[in-house]
Enzyme design. Structure first.
Site, PDB file in Angstrom:
ATOM      1  CG  ASP A 382      -1.868   1.126   1.291  1.00  0.00           C
ATOM      2  OD1 ASP A 382      -2.360   1.512   0.220  1.00  0.00           O
ATOM      3  OD2 ASP A 382      -2.108   1.642   2.390  1.00  0.00           O
ATOM      4  CG  ASP A 574      -1.561   1.734   6.912  1.00  0.00           C
ATOM      5  OD1 ASP A 574      -1.817   1.583   5.704  1.00  0.00           O
ATOM      6  OD2 ASP A 574      -1.689   2.819   7.505  1.00  0.00           O
ATOM      7  CG  ASP A 578      -4.299  -1.857   3.147  1.00  0.00           C
ATOM      8  OD1 ASP A 578      -4.706  -1.686   1.986  1.00  0.00           O
ATOM      9  OD2 ASP A 578      -3.615  -1.025   3.762  1.00  0.00           O
TER      10      ASP A 578
END
Length: 680
Positions: A382, A574, A578
């Protein structure tokens, strides 16, 4: 060395494998019991007793005391050998000589024989204790007293070294437990009162003096305070927190008296979850460990029956058959074939890898993930909070003049106060205190889009421009030309304008990508942020494959496309969004500092300090652990195979057998603990 045992619900003892004993000695479960209230102490001997009824946990104290039985046996053995080969006194014969060797044998042999008998009573007939006991007692039976003592002596020394190696691996995890205080000071009517940390209620206020450790997660009420965050991040660099910011259990207050409002129960704190992860890590075993465990159960009985065959079958094929000679060969065979080196060093190697990772602020939830991460070929990550700081700042506000900017921002701030997203924090810092008089109804978080709420009877939308499209809000902004992250706003079905917020790239992000490439790992970035921002960050970091404007389901599809190429994939994230891709990947890696609880709990590996450079470090630890484990496997099998052949053919003595068993085990243990000294 004494061993621990486990018991079932009815209190019946369950005999453990050597591998299980290592994990009992090294696992965090026993350590957690050390931190438990003292009213449970009376049960601990029963839960972890030996056959003699005593508690034999991980040794604490001077290592020399552990070697004392071996030292006594060694001195008596050396004196006996001196009498046998040099001084040769007349009285050192017959029963006196036998008694001397028996006395030399007992300090190291008696505990092992007791373990063997206990294992037999529990149905584990073919244990390593039985093999060593049978070999040494057999040596005495045929008059090879020095060899019998020597075999058991060196075996006991190896067991002591095993305990010391486990203790070293255990120390990294025990240091985490030491960071969680049992008691805290709470303020009741502005009067300080010391109470147990587990009894503190949410919203109570803790007073923290300089040098004290925080016992629970909370929100800083003081204007400013500096903390040592080593317990959670592995980094002792001071971290300054401002009023309203989150502080976590295990942080150490460095300067002034601080006040913290508790936001999380004791058992739900970040540090408690970290400890739980470490406690459970040893239950998730790598395939190599499971194979060796099954192998030993089949291998040991076969060895015993082969030893019996070596003793008696030559009677039918050898003309000058000598029972003592062939029994001696069989005993050598038993000593050589004892699987100590494998069942000790392999789990110790994996636990050493978990300990080395913990020391560097990386938590593996099981040794099996050390194996998997070593084979990773793709790391998908990410952007926000992973490769960037996740700390946004509002850059500019561009609203239609038809709207009252202050009034709109006040409403946006009130709605965003319901979210934990970093962008919400940036808006709060920009606007200021939330107007609690505003009546907000029907707040809904739309994954990958933003927030929808009702204020003053009218609909307020705050999110990305996909949220505007979803609700049919028309706008004339060309978002493709703006690099910054955009927060679009609509009120009463009308486009108000947007905020631009910027996030900075983490200091070690570029180094992370370089290290991943050097390990032969391909980096890919997936983000829900606008594509222009994602491409800008990817270019800065040197990531060739980057995709923006992705919803959670889009991330899942992209990850599935990568997995379709039959290459192992790790995903690093995080946020709550996700969690699905973290679960889908071969290895899910969560940023544990800023990361959401859902992602941290779903992940297989947790990086405590949110530093992306720990990603290649985790992969490298996995590779080094696997390398050491396989070195030990090849070493044990190669040496044992050679000496087994020599022993069966009468070309190896009991001394060579000692090296093939205890010597190889010691070398394997030393090799296994090597990972704890490595710098990654």
């Amino acid at each position: 060395m004494k061993h621990q045992h486990t018991y079932d619900a009815q209190g019946k003892q369950i005999c453990c494998t050597e591998e299980e004993k290592i994990y009992q000695k090294a696992g965090a479960e026993e350590l957690l019991k050390e931190k438990a209230p003292h009213d449970h102490d009376e049960h601990r001997v029963e839960e972890h007793g030996d056959h003699d009824g005593h508690n034999h946990g991980t040794f604490e104290g001077s290592p020399w005391k552990m070697f004392l039985p071996s030292i006594i046996s060694l001195l008596l053995l050396l004196i006996a050998l001196y009498f046998d080969h040099f001084l040769k006194p007349d009285w050192f014969t017959g029963w006196v000589r036998i008694a001397w060797y028996v006395v030399a044998y007992l300090p190291v042999g008696l505990p092992v024989l007791k373990e063997a008998w206990g294992s037999i009573l529990q149905g584990a007939f073919f244990s390593e204790f039985f093999l060593m006991g049978l070999a040494t007692v057999g040596a005495f039976a045929i008059g090879e007293y020095p060899e019998g003592v020597a075999v058991m002596l060196f075996y006991s020394v190896g067991e002591v070294f095993q305990t010391l190696a486990v203790s070293r691996a255990q120390a990294n995890i025990k240091s985490l437990l030491d960071q969680r205080p049992d008691e805290v000071t709470v303020l009741r009517g502005n009067k300080p009162e010391i109470i147990k940390a587990e009894k503190v209620q949410i919203d109570q206020i803790i007073q923290l003096k300089p040098g004290e450790k925080l016992g629970l997660d909370g929100k800083l009420l003081s204007d400013k305070a500096s903390f040592n965050t080593a317990a959670l991040t592995g980094e002792s660099k001071p971290d300054t927190k401002l009023k309203g910011e989150t502080v976590l259990a295990g942080m150490i207050n460095l300067n002034t008296v601080a006040q913290v409002q508790v936001t999380t129960a004791y058992t739900d704190s970040k540090l408690s979850k970290i400890l739980e992860m470490v406690q459970n890590a040893t239950t998730q075993k790598a395939p190599t460990e499971l194979f060796i465990r099954k192998f030993a159960k089949i291998y040991t009985p076969i060895v015993v029956f082969l030893a019996i065959a070596i003793t008696f079958l030559p009677y039918f094929f050898v003309a000058d058959y000598d029972f003592s000679n062939w029994l001696y060969r069989a005993l050598i065979f038993l000593v050589i074939s004892c699987p100590c080196a494998l069942v000790i060093s392999i789990p110790l190697g994996y636990f050493g890898g978990i300990g080395a990772a913990s020391k560097n602020g990386i938590l593996f939830k099981g040794s099996n993930f050390l194996d998997v991460i070593a084979n990773i070929k793709n790391v998908v990550m990410d952007k926000t909070g992973t490769m960037t700081e996740g700390v946004f700042k509002v850059q500019e506000v561009l609203f239609d003049k038809a709207f009252n900017q202050a009034e709109i921002l006040e409403m946006v701030n009130a709605v965003e106060s319901k979210s934990t997203h970093p962008v919400a924090t940036a808006i709060h810092e920009f606007v200021g205190e939330v107007n609690t008089d505003l009546k907000i109804d029907e707040v809904e978080e739309i994954a990958g889009h933003g927030l929808k709420a009702s204020i003053k009877g009218k609909e307020l939308l705050v999110g990305n421009f996909k949220l505007m499209d979803k609700f049919g809000i028309e706008y004339d902004t060309d978002i493709s030309k703006i690099v910054y992250t955009l927060i679009a706003i609509a009120y009463d079905q009308k486009f108000v304008g947007y905020l631009t917020v910027a996030d900075s790239i983490k200091e070690d992000a570029k180094l992370t990508i370089e290290k991943l490439k050097s390990l032969g790992v391909k980096p890919t970035m997936l983000s829900g942020d606008k594509n222009s921002v994602v491409q800008f960050v990817a270019k800065e970091l040197g990531i060739e494959n980057a995709f923006g404007d992705l919803l959670p389901e889009d991330k899942v599809k992209k990850l599935q496309e990568i997995k379709a190429s039959n290459q192992s994939v790790a995903f690093v994230g995080d946020g709550v969004n996700d969690a699905p891709v973290v679960a889908l990947s071969d290895v899910g890696i969560a940023m544990g500092g800023l990361g959401s609880d859902a992602t941290v709990e779903t992940a297989d590996v947790v990086i405590q300090d949110d530093m992306p450079s720990k990603i290649p470090m985790a992969i490298n630890i996995g590779k080094q652990t696997r390398k050491i484990v396989w070195q030990n496997i090849f070493l044990a099998f190669a040496v044992k195979a050679v000496v087994l052949v020599l022993g069966a053919g009468g070309l190896a003595t009991m001394w060579e057998a000692v090296f093939a068993d205890v010597g190889v085990a010691l070398l394997a243990i030393l090799n296994a603990v090597r990972i704890q000294r490595m710098k990654f």
